[in-house]
Design an enzyme around this catalytic site. Structure first.
Site, PDB file in Angstrom:
ATOM      1  N   CYS A 169      -4.920  -2.968   3.007  1.00  0.00           N
ATOM      2  CA  CYS A 169      -4.647  -2.801   4.423  1.00  0.00           C
ATOM      3  C   CYS A 169      -5.822  -3.069   5.366  1.00  0.00           C
ATOM      4  O   CYS A 169      -6.148  -4.223   5.606  1.00  0.00           O
ATOM      5  CB  CYS A 169      -4.058  -1.421   4.682  1.00  0.00           C
ATOM      6  SG  CYS A 169      -3.062  -1.415   6.164  1.00  0.00           S
TER       7      CYS A 169
ATOM      8  N   LYS B  66      -9.568   1.930  -1.908  1.00  0.00           N
ATOM      9  CA  LYS B  66      -9.776   1.386  -0.559  1.00  0.00           C
ATOM     10  C   LYS B  66     -11.177   1.711  -0.023  1.00  0.00           C
ATOM     11  O   LYS B  66     -11.594   2.876  -0.040  1.00  0.00           O
ATOM     12  CB  LYS B  66      -8.707   1.951   0.370  1.00  0.00           C
ATOM     13  CG  LYS B  66      -8.617   1.320   1.743  1.00  0.00           C
ATOM     14  CD  LYS B  66      -7.363   1.851   2.436  1.00  0.00           C
ATOM     15  CE  LYS B  66      -7.181   1.298   3.826  1.00  0.00           C
ATOM     16  NZ  LYS B  66      -5.928   1.837   4.451  1.00  0.00           N
TER      17      LYS B  66
ATOM     18  N   GLU C 251       0.853  -1.184   0.000  1.00  0.00           N
ATOM     19  CA  GLU C 251       0.000   0.000   0.000  1.00  0.00           C
ATOM     20  C   GLU C 251       0.894   1.241   0.000  1.00  0.00           C
ATOM     21  O   GLU C 251       1.979   1.240   0.620  1.00  0.00           O
ATOM     22  CB  GLU C 251      -0.858  -0.016   1.275  1.00  0.00           C
ATOM     23  CG  GLU C 251      -1.634   1.245   1.570  1.00  0.00           C
ATOM     24  CD  GLU C 251      -2.252   1.264   2.973  1.00  0.00           C
ATOM     25  OE1 GLU C 251      -1.659   0.687   3.897  1.00  0.00           O
ATOM     26  OE2 GLU C 251      -3.344   1.840   3.117  1.00  0.00           O
TER      27      GLU C 251
HETATM   28  N1  ING Z   1      -3.479   0.617   8.611  1.00  0.00           N
HETATM   29  C1  ING Z   1      -3.924  -0.091   9.663  1.00  0.00           C
HETATM   30  C2  ING Z   1      -4.452  -1.492   9.389  1.00  0.00           C
HETATM   31  O1  ING Z   1      -5.648  -1.743   9.387  1.00  0.00           O
HETATM   32  C3  ING Z   1      -4.279   0.052  11.914  1.00  0.00           C
HETATM   33  C4  ING Z   1      -4.778   0.620  10.644  1.00  0.00           C
HETATM   34  C5  ING Z   1      -3.115   0.536  12.457  1.00  0.00           C
HETATM   35  C6  ING Z   1      -4.936  -1.018  12.469  1.00  0.00           C
HETATM   36  C7  ING Z   1      -2.586  -0.046  13.610  1.00  0.00           C
HETATM   37  C8  ING Z   1      -4.431  -1.613  13.636  1.00  0.00           C
HETATM   38  C9  ING Z   1      -3.249  -1.129  14.186  1.00  0.00           C
HETATM   39  O2  ING Z   1      -3.592  -2.365   9.270  1.00  0.00           O
HETATM   40  C10 ING Z   1      -4.055   0.903   7.409  1.00  0.00           C
HETATM   41  N2  ING Z   1      -3.282   1.632   6.590  1.00  0.00           N
HETATM   42  O3  ING Z   1      -5.185   0.541   7.130  1.00  0.00           O
END
Ligand code: ING
Length: 307
Positions: A169, A124, A47
Protein backbone atom coordinates in the site's frame (compact mmCIF):
# COMPACT_ATOMS: atom_id res chain seq x y z
CA UNK A 1 14.55 -16.34 -24.63
CA UNK A 2 11.22 -15.74 -22.93
CA UNK A 3 10.25 -16.48 -19.35
CA UNK A 4 6.47 -16.26 -19.31
CA UNK A 5 4.64 -15.88 -16.01
CA UNK A 6 0.85 -15.68 -16.12
CA UNK A 7 -0.13 -13.50 -13.16
CA UNK A 8 -3.56 -12.61 -11.78
CA UNK A 9 -4.61 -9.55 -9.80
CA UNK A 10 -7.42 -10.74 -7.52
CA UNK A 11 -9.22 -7.62 -6.34
CA UNK A 12 -11.59 -7.81 -3.39
CA UNK A 13 -14.69 -5.73 -2.92
CA UNK A 14 -15.63 -4.63 0.61
CA UNK A 15 -15.17 -6.87 3.65
CA UNK A 16 -17.65 -5.63 6.22
CA UNK A 17 -16.99 -5.93 9.94
CA UNK A 18 -19.59 -8.69 10.15
CA UNK A 19 -17.97 -10.77 7.36
CA UNK A 20 -16.10 -13.60 9.08
CA UNK A 21 -12.83 -15.04 7.79
CA UNK A 22 -14.51 -18.23 6.57
CA UNK A 23 -16.73 -16.23 4.22
CA UNK A 24 -13.73 -14.26 2.97
CA UNK A 25 -11.70 -17.45 2.38
CA UNK A 26 -14.59 -18.70 0.22
CA UNK A 27 -14.29 -15.51 -1.88
CA UNK A 28 -10.50 -15.92 -2.14
CA UNK A 29 -10.91 -19.55 -3.27
CA UNK A 30 -13.46 -18.49 -5.90
CA UNK A 31 -10.93 -15.99 -7.24
CA UNK A 32 -8.26 -18.72 -7.24
CA UNK A 33 -10.54 -20.93 -9.34
CA UNK A 34 -11.19 -18.09 -11.79
CA UNK A 35 -7.41 -17.62 -11.97
CA UNK A 36 -6.90 -21.31 -12.72
CA UNK A 37 -9.47 -21.11 -15.49
CA UNK A 38 -7.52 -18.14 -16.87
CA UNK A 39 -4.31 -20.22 -16.68
CA UNK A 40 -2.68 -18.06 -13.99
CA UNK A 41 0.36 -19.43 -12.13
CA UNK A 42 0.42 -16.70 -9.46
CA UNK A 43 -2.44 -14.72 -7.90
CA UNK A 44 -1.98 -11.51 -5.91
CA UNK A 45 -4.54 -10.66 -3.21
CA UNK A 46 -4.91 -7.25 -1.48
CA UNK A 47 -3.45 -5.84 1.72
CA UNK A 48 -5.28 -7.02 4.90
CA UNK A 49 -7.28 -9.39 2.69
CA UNK A 50 -8.88 -11.42 5.52
CA UNK A 51 -10.71 -8.71 7.44
CA UNK A 52 -12.30 -5.32 7.17
CA UNK A 53 -9.82 -2.42 7.28
CA UNK A 54 -10.01 -2.18 11.08
CA UNK A 55 -7.60 0.81 11.47
CA UNK A 56 -10.62 2.93 10.44
CA UNK A 57 -11.71 2.66 14.08
CA UNK A 58 -9.73 3.64 17.20
CA UNK A 59 -10.08 1.59 20.38
CA UNK A 60 -8.36 2.48 23.64
CA UNK A 61 -7.39 -1.09 24.57
CA UNK A 62 -5.53 -2.56 21.57
CA UNK A 63 -5.77 -6.02 23.14
CA UNK A 64 -9.47 -5.97 22.24
CA UNK A 65 -8.47 -5.93 18.56
CA UNK A 66 -6.35 -9.12 18.63
CA UNK A 67 -9.11 -10.94 16.75
CA UNK A 68 -8.31 -8.86 13.63
CA UNK A 69 -4.78 -10.33 13.57
CA UNK A 70 -3.46 -13.75 12.50
CA UNK A 71 -1.30 -15.54 15.06
CA UNK A 72 -0.53 -18.36 12.65
CA UNK A 73 -0.49 -18.62 8.86
CA UNK A 74 -2.13 -20.80 7.80
CA UNK A 75 -4.59 -21.22 10.62
CA UNK A 76 -7.51 -23.65 10.60
CA UNK A 77 -9.73 -21.07 8.88
CA UNK A 78 -7.15 -20.07 6.24
CA UNK A 79 -5.81 -23.59 5.58
CA UNK A 80 -8.50 -24.29 2.94
CA UNK A 81 -7.02 -21.48 0.83
CA UNK A 82 -3.55 -23.03 1.02
CA UNK A 83 -4.87 -26.51 0.25
CA UNK A 84 -6.93 -25.35 -2.75
CA UNK A 85 -4.03 -23.30 -4.14
CA UNK A 86 -1.74 -26.35 -3.86
CA UNK A 87 -4.37 -28.54 -5.51
CA UNK A 88 -4.71 -26.01 -8.34
CA UNK A 89 -0.92 -25.59 -8.46
CA UNK A 90 -1.26 -21.83 -8.17
CA UNK A 91 1.00 -19.63 -6.06
CA UNK A 92 -0.39 -16.60 -4.25
CA UNK A 93 0.52 -13.45 -2.36
CA UNK A 94 -1.72 -12.67 0.64
CA UNK A 95 -1.87 -9.61 2.88
CA UNK A 96 -2.96 -9.89 6.51
CA UNK A 97 -2.50 -8.39 9.97
CA UNK A 98 0.18 -10.37 11.87
CA UNK A 99 0.41 -10.70 15.68
CA UNK A 100 3.69 -12.40 16.62
CA UNK A 101 4.19 -14.62 19.71
CA UNK A 102 6.23 -11.71 21.12
CA UNK A 103 3.19 -9.43 20.75
CA UNK A 104 4.48 -7.43 17.77
CA UNK A 105 1.87 -6.23 15.29
CA UNK A 106 2.77 -6.02 11.59
CA UNK A 107 0.96 -5.31 8.34
CA UNK A 108 2.25 -8.38 6.50
CA UNK A 109 2.27 -10.10 3.11
CA UNK A 110 3.41 -13.64 2.32
CA UNK A 111 4.37 -15.24 -0.98
CA UNK A 112 3.40 -18.90 -1.43
CA UNK A 113 4.78 -21.00 -4.31
CA UNK A 114 2.76 -23.41 -6.46
CA UNK A 115 3.80 -26.35 -4.28
CA UNK A 116 2.31 -24.65 -1.21
CA UNK A 117 5.65 -23.64 0.32
CA UNK A 118 5.90 -20.16 1.88
CA UNK A 119 8.71 -18.51 -0.09
CA UNK A 120 8.80 -15.14 1.64
CA UNK A 121 7.27 -12.85 4.22
CA UNK A 122 7.30 -9.05 3.94
CA UNK A 123 6.27 -6.59 6.67
CA UNK A 124 5.16 -3.07 5.71
CA UNK A 125 7.91 -0.44 5.98
CA UNK A 126 5.98 2.81 5.39
CA UNK A 127 3.07 3.03 7.88
CA UNK A 128 0.74 5.96 7.04
CA UNK A 129 -1.97 7.61 9.06
CA UNK A 130 -1.85 8.48 12.77
CA UNK A 131 -1.01 7.01 16.20
CA UNK A 132 -3.69 8.54 18.42
CA UNK A 133 -7.43 8.93 18.18
CA UNK A 134 -8.58 11.83 16.01
CA UNK A 135 -12.31 12.01 16.87
CA UNK A 136 -12.99 14.88 14.46
CA UNK A 137 -12.18 12.64 11.49
CA UNK A 138 -15.08 11.06 9.52
CA UNK A 139 -13.10 7.82 9.93
CA UNK A 140 -9.73 6.95 11.44
CA UNK A 141 -6.65 5.79 9.55
CA UNK A 142 -4.79 4.69 12.67
CA UNK A 143 -2.32 2.28 11.07
CA UNK A 144 0.51 3.79 13.15
CA UNK A 145 -1.37 2.72 16.27
CA UNK A 146 -2.11 -0.81 15.06
CA UNK A 147 1.13 -1.68 13.22
CA UNK A 148 4.86 -1.43 13.90
CA UNK A 149 6.96 -0.18 10.95
CA UNK A 150 9.18 -3.03 9.77
CA UNK A 151 12.95 -2.57 10.03
CA UNK A 152 13.53 -5.60 7.79
CA UNK A 153 13.33 -3.62 4.53
CA UNK A 154 12.51 -4.83 1.04
CA UNK A 155 13.73 -8.24 -0.15
CA UNK A 156 13.79 -9.92 -3.56
CA UNK A 157 13.33 -13.68 -3.79
CA UNK A 158 13.90 -16.18 -6.61
CA UNK A 159 10.51 -17.74 -7.30
CA UNK A 160 8.10 -18.33 -10.20
CA UNK A 161 11.07 -18.39 -12.58
CA UNK A 162 12.08 -14.82 -11.75
CA UNK A 163 13.03 -12.33 -9.07
CA UNK A 164 9.99 -11.40 -7.00
CA UNK A 165 9.57 -8.50 -4.60
CA UNK A 166 6.80 -7.28 -2.31
CA UNK A 167 5.52 -3.99 -0.90
CA UNK A 168 2.27 -2.93 0.76
CA UNK A 169 0.00 0.00 0.00
CA UNK A 170 1.68 3.21 1.20
CA UNK A 171 5.08 1.70 0.28
CA UNK A 172 4.07 2.18 -3.39
CA UNK A 173 4.11 5.97 -2.97
CA UNK A 174 7.80 6.05 -2.02
CA UNK A 175 10.34 5.76 -4.86
CA UNK A 176 12.84 4.21 -2.46
CA UNK A 177 10.64 1.11 -2.18
CA UNK A 178 11.02 0.35 -5.89
CA UNK A 179 14.68 1.34 -6.13
CA UNK A 180 15.81 -0.80 -3.17
CA UNK A 181 14.24 -3.79 -4.95
CA UNK A 182 15.44 -2.52 -8.35
CA UNK A 183 19.01 -2.62 -7.06
CA UNK A 184 18.38 -6.29 -6.20
CA UNK A 185 17.25 -6.98 -9.77
CA UNK A 186 13.54 -7.32 -9.06
CA UNK A 187 11.41 -8.36 -12.06
CA UNK A 188 7.91 -8.32 -10.53
CA UNK A 189 6.73 -6.38 -7.46
CA UNK A 190 3.56 -7.63 -5.75
CA UNK A 191 1.58 -4.95 -3.88
CA UNK A 192 -1.76 -5.07 -2.10
CA UNK A 193 -3.54 -1.87 -1.03
CA UNK A 194 -6.51 -0.45 0.89
CA UNK A 195 -6.83 3.22 -0.13
CA UNK A 196 -9.77 5.37 0.96
CA UNK A 197 -10.81 7.82 -1.75
CA UNK A 198 -11.14 10.54 0.91
CA UNK A 199 -7.76 11.74 2.22
CA UNK A 200 -8.61 13.60 5.42
CA UNK A 201 -5.37 15.65 5.74
CA UNK A 202 -5.87 17.12 2.22
CA UNK A 203 -9.28 16.48 0.59
CA UNK A 204 -8.08 18.13 -2.64
CA UNK A 205 -6.27 14.83 -3.26
CA UNK A 206 -9.53 12.83 -3.24
CA UNK A 207 -10.24 13.29 -6.97
CA UNK A 208 -6.62 12.42 -7.73
CA UNK A 209 -6.51 9.05 -5.93
CA UNK A 210 -6.78 7.04 -9.14
CA UNK A 211 -4.25 9.25 -10.91
CA UNK A 212 -1.75 9.08 -8.02
CA UNK A 213 -2.19 5.30 -7.73
CA UNK A 214 -1.35 4.82 -11.41
CA UNK A 215 1.37 7.48 -11.37
CA UNK A 216 3.43 5.90 -8.61
CA UNK A 217 3.12 2.29 -9.79
CA UNK A 218 3.73 3.05 -13.47
CA UNK A 219 6.71 5.27 -12.61
CA UNK A 220 8.18 2.72 -10.21
CA UNK A 221 7.83 -0.02 -12.79
CA UNK A 222 9.44 1.98 -15.61
CA UNK A 223 12.28 3.50 -13.54
CA UNK A 224 13.33 0.08 -12.27
CA UNK A 225 12.54 -2.11 -15.28
CA UNK A 226 10.08 -4.26 -13.36
CA UNK A 227 6.50 -5.47 -13.55
CA UNK A 228 4.24 -4.16 -10.79
CA UNK A 229 1.01 -5.88 -9.73
CA UNK A 230 -1.16 -3.57 -7.59
CA UNK A 231 -4.28 -5.13 -6.07
CA UNK A 232 -7.04 -3.31 -4.18
CA UNK A 233 -9.55 -4.13 -1.56
CA UNK A 234 -12.05 -1.39 -2.45
CA UNK A 235 -15.67 -0.39 -2.84
CA UNK A 236 -17.81 0.89 0.02
CA UNK A 237 -16.55 -0.87 3.16
CA UNK A 238 -18.25 0.17 6.44
CA UNK A 239 -19.36 3.40 4.77
CA UNK A 240 -15.90 4.31 3.45
CA UNK A 241 -15.30 4.29 -0.32
CA UNK A 242 -12.03 2.59 -1.24
CA UNK A 243 -10.13 2.98 -4.51
CA UNK A 244 -10.08 -0.04 -6.82
CA UNK A 245 -8.16 0.23 -10.15
CA UNK A 246 -6.18 -2.98 -9.53
CA UNK A 247 -3.55 -3.14 -12.26
CA UNK A 248 -0.82 -5.23 -13.85
CA UNK A 249 1.92 -2.92 -15.11
CA UNK A 250 4.79 -3.71 -17.50
CA UNK A 251 8.45 -2.61 -17.18
CA UNK A 252 7.60 -0.06 -19.89
CA UNK A 253 5.18 1.53 -17.45
CA UNK A 254 2.21 0.50 -19.60
CA UNK A 255 -0.90 -0.92 -17.96
CA UNK A 256 -1.44 -4.49 -19.24
CA UNK A 257 -4.67 -5.16 -17.29
CA UNK A 258 -6.94 -3.17 -14.97
CA UNK A 259 -10.12 -3.94 -13.08
CA UNK A 260 -13.32 -2.09 -13.97
CA UNK A 261 -15.56 -2.92 -11.00
CA UNK A 262 -15.58 -2.13 -7.28
CA UNK A 263 -16.06 -5.78 -6.28
CA UNK A 264 -14.30 -9.13 -6.36
CA UNK A 265 -12.69 -9.18 -9.79
CA UNK A 266 -9.80 -11.04 -11.38
CA UNK A 267 -7.73 -9.58 -14.18
CA UNK A 268 -4.64 -11.32 -15.56
CA UNK A 269 -1.77 -10.91 -17.98
CA UNK A 270 0.94 -13.10 -19.48
CA UNK A 271 4.19 -11.40 -18.41
CA UNK A 272 7.47 -12.12 -20.19
CA UNK A 273 9.96 -11.50 -17.39
CA UNK A 274 12.68 -11.03 -20.02
CA UNK A 275 10.89 -7.76 -20.94
CA UNK A 276 12.63 -6.33 -17.85
CA UNK A 277 16.01 -6.62 -19.58
CA UNK A 278 14.91 -4.14 -22.28
CA UNK A 279 15.02 -1.48 -19.56
CA UNK A 280 17.55 -2.88 -17.06
CA UNK A 281 20.16 -3.32 -19.83
CA UNK A 282 19.55 -0.01 -21.62
CA UNK A 283 18.09 3.20 -20.12
CA UNK A 284 18.22 1.90 -16.55
CA UNK A 285 21.53 0.07 -16.63
CA UNK A 286 22.26 1.01 -13.02
CA UNK A 287 25.95 -0.02 -13.12
CA UNK A 288 26.59 2.14 -16.18
CA UNK A 289 24.44 5.21 -15.64
CA UNK A 290 23.55 5.60 -11.93
CA UNK A 291 25.70 7.99 -9.87
CA UNK A 292 25.49 6.79 -6.22
CA UNK A 293 28.79 8.53 -5.50
CA UNK A 294 26.95 11.79 -6.27
CA UNK A 295 23.65 10.99 -4.61
CA UNK A 296 25.25 9.33 -1.62
CA UNK A 297 25.76 12.64 0.14
CA UNK A 298 22.01 13.33 0.49
CA UNK A 299 19.97 10.18 -0.12
CA UNK A 300 19.82 9.04 3.51
CA UNK A 301 18.23 12.24 4.78
CA UNK A 302 17.11 15.73 3.77
CA UNK A 303 19.90 17.87 2.29
CA UNK A 304 20.60 21.48 3.28
CA UNK A 305 19.15 24.09 0.90
CA UNK A 306 22.03 26.01 -0.77
CA UNK A 307 21.96 29.83 -0.47
N1 ING B 1 -3.40 3.41 2.71
C1 ING B 1 -3.16 4.58 2.09
C2 ING B 1 -2.21 4.55 0.90
O1 ING B 1 -1.07 4.97 0.98
C3 ING B 1 -3.65 6.81 2.18
C4 ING B 1 -2.92 5.76 2.94
C5 ING B 1 -5.01 6.90 2.30
C6 ING B 1 -2.95 7.59 1.30
C7 ING B 1 -5.72 7.82 1.53
C8 ING B 1 -3.64 8.53 0.52
C9 ING B 1 -5.02 8.63 0.63
O2 ING B 1 -2.71 4.17 -0.16
C10 ING B 1 -2.56 2.47 3.22
N2 ING B 1 -3.17 1.41 3.76
O3 ING B 1 -1.34 2.61 3.19
Amino acid sequence: MTRLLHVGAAQLGPIQQSDDRASVVIRLIELLRQAKAAKCELVVFPELALTTFFPRWFVDDIATTDHWYETEMPSAVTLPLFLEAKRLEIGFCLGYAELTPQGERFNTQILVERDGSVVAKYRKVHIPGHETNEPDRPFQHAERYYFTPSAEGFGVWKAFGGRMGMMICNDRRWPESYRVMGLQGVEMILCGYNTPMHYVPDPTQDVLQGFHNALVMQSGAYQNGTFVVGVAKGGVEEGVLGLCDSSIIAPSGEILAKTVTTGDELVSAVCDLDWCKQYKETLFDFDKYRRPEVYGRITAQRGAVLD
